[in-house]
Design a protein around this motif. Structure first.
Motif, PDB file in Angstrom:
ATOM      1  N   ALA A 146       0.807  -1.224   0.000  1.00 58.42           N
ATOM      2  CA  ALA A 146       0.000   0.000   0.000  1.00 58.42           C
ATOM      3  C   ALA A 146       0.843   1.279   0.000  1.00 58.42           C
ATOM      4  O   ALA A 146       0.517   2.230  -0.726  1.00 58.42           O
ATOM      5  CB  ALA A 146      -0.973  -0.017   1.173  1.00 58.42           C
ATOM      6  N   PRO A 147       1.931   1.359   0.785  1.00 56.67           N
ATOM      7  CA  PRO A 147       2.724   2.601   0.750  1.00 56.67           C
ATOM      8  C   PRO A 147       3.311   2.920  -0.627  1.00 56.67           C
ATOM      9  O   PRO A 147       3.536   4.091  -0.942  1.00 56.67           O
ATOM     10  CB  PRO A 147       3.832   2.348   1.768  1.00 56.67           C
ATOM     11  N   LEU A 148       3.539   1.908  -1.450  1.00 55.23           N
ATOM     12  CA  LEU A 148       4.070   2.153  -2.790  1.00 55.23           C
ATOM     13  C   LEU A 148       3.070   2.954  -3.619  1.00 55.23           C
ATOM     14  O   LEU A 148       3.447   3.890  -4.323  1.00 55.23           O
ATOM     15  CB  LEU A 148       4.414   0.830  -3.479  1.00 55.23           C
ATOM     16  N   ALA A 149       1.792   2.609  -3.510  1.00 53.36           N
ATOM     17  CA  ALA A 149       0.758   3.357  -4.230  1.00 53.36           C
ATOM     18  C   ALA A 149       0.648   4.780  -3.692  1.00 53.36           C
ATOM     19  O   ALA A 149       0.476   5.733  -4.460  1.00 53.36           O
ATOM     20  CB  ALA A 149      -0.577   2.634  -4.131  1.00 53.36           C
ATOM     21  N   GLU A 150       0.769   4.935  -2.375  1.00 54.22           N
ATOM     22  CA  GLU A 150       0.726   6.270  -1.779  1.00 54.22           C
ATOM     23  C   GLU A 150       1.914   7.106  -2.257  1.00 54.22           C
ATOM     24  O   GLU A 150       1.770   8.290  -2.564  1.00 54.22           O
ATOM     25  CB  GLU A 150       0.739   6.170  -0.259  1.00 54.22           C
ATOM     26  N   LEU A 151       3.083   6.491  -2.310  1.00 53.20           N
ATOM     27  CA  LEU A 151       4.271   7.187  -2.787  1.00 53.20           C
ATOM     28  C   LEU A 151       4.096   7.622  -4.240  1.00 53.20           C
ATOM     29  O   LEU A 151       4.479   8.731  -4.616  1.00 53.20           O
ATOM     30  CB  LEU A 151       5.509   6.295  -2.645  1.00 53.20           C
ATOM     31  N   ALA A 152       3.490   6.775  -5.051  1.00 47.90           N
ATOM     32  CA  ALA A 152       3.264   7.117  -6.457  1.00 47.90           C
ATOM     33  C   ALA A 152       2.351   8.329  -6.571  1.00 47.90           C
ATOM     34  O   ALA A 152       2.566   9.196  -7.431  1.00 47.90           O
ATOM     35  CB  ALA A 152       2.671   5.920  -7.201  1.00 47.90           C
ATOM     36  N   GLN A 153       1.352   8.432  -5.700  1.00 47.36           N
ATOM     37  CA  GLN A 153       0.469   9.605  -5.702  1.00 47.36           C
ATOM     38  C   GLN A 153       1.264  10.861  -5.333  1.00 47.36           C
ATOM     39  O   GLN A 153       1.095  11.918  -5.946  1.00 47.36           O
ATOM     40  CB  GLN A 153      -0.685   9.412  -4.725  1.00 47.36           C
TER      41      GLN A 153
END
Length: 116
Positions: free
Chosen positions: A81-88
């Motif tokens: 999940a943090p990877l998707a947040e980082l991408a945002q």
């Protein structure tokens, strides 16, 4: 999910498969709990060896992005999940830099400077 590979690239195919899945996680196309297609299906779809796909899945498991379970297959882990947040956050940064007239090259240099 669409696996993208370039058989003529210098980068190993298993790394390309892993990078494709990683990109789908970062883009939000895959979320924690989503099931990845079986390795045999991926191998048949992109015409590569099933062991190549399994090696990519093992790499993603080692990065704690997916869980591999016998009988259940490969599932995107909650730690992805943090990877998707980082991408945002990255998309927002790129958008803000564009508003300021900063080129992608200049932004990359600023990010590189900020790296510890």
């Amino acid at each position: 999910m669409l696996i993208r590979i370039d058989p003529t690239a210098a980068r190993p195919i298993y790394e390309q498969v892993a990078a494709s899945v990683r990109a789908d996680i970062a883009a939000g196309r895959l979320a924690p709990g989503d099931r990845l297609p079986p390795a045999r299906e991926v191998a048949a779809a992109v015409e590569i060896n099933v062991h190549t796909v399994l090696r990519a899945y093992q790499q993603l498991r080692d990065e704690d992005l997916i869980d591999l379970r016998r009988g259940r297959g490969a599932i995107v882990s909650t730690s992805a999940a943090p990877l998707a947040e980082l991408a945002q956050d990255i998309r927002a940064l790129v958008g803000h830099a564009a508003q300021l007239g900063l080129s992608p090259t200049a932004l990359a240099a600023l990010v590189k400077e900020a790296t510890p």
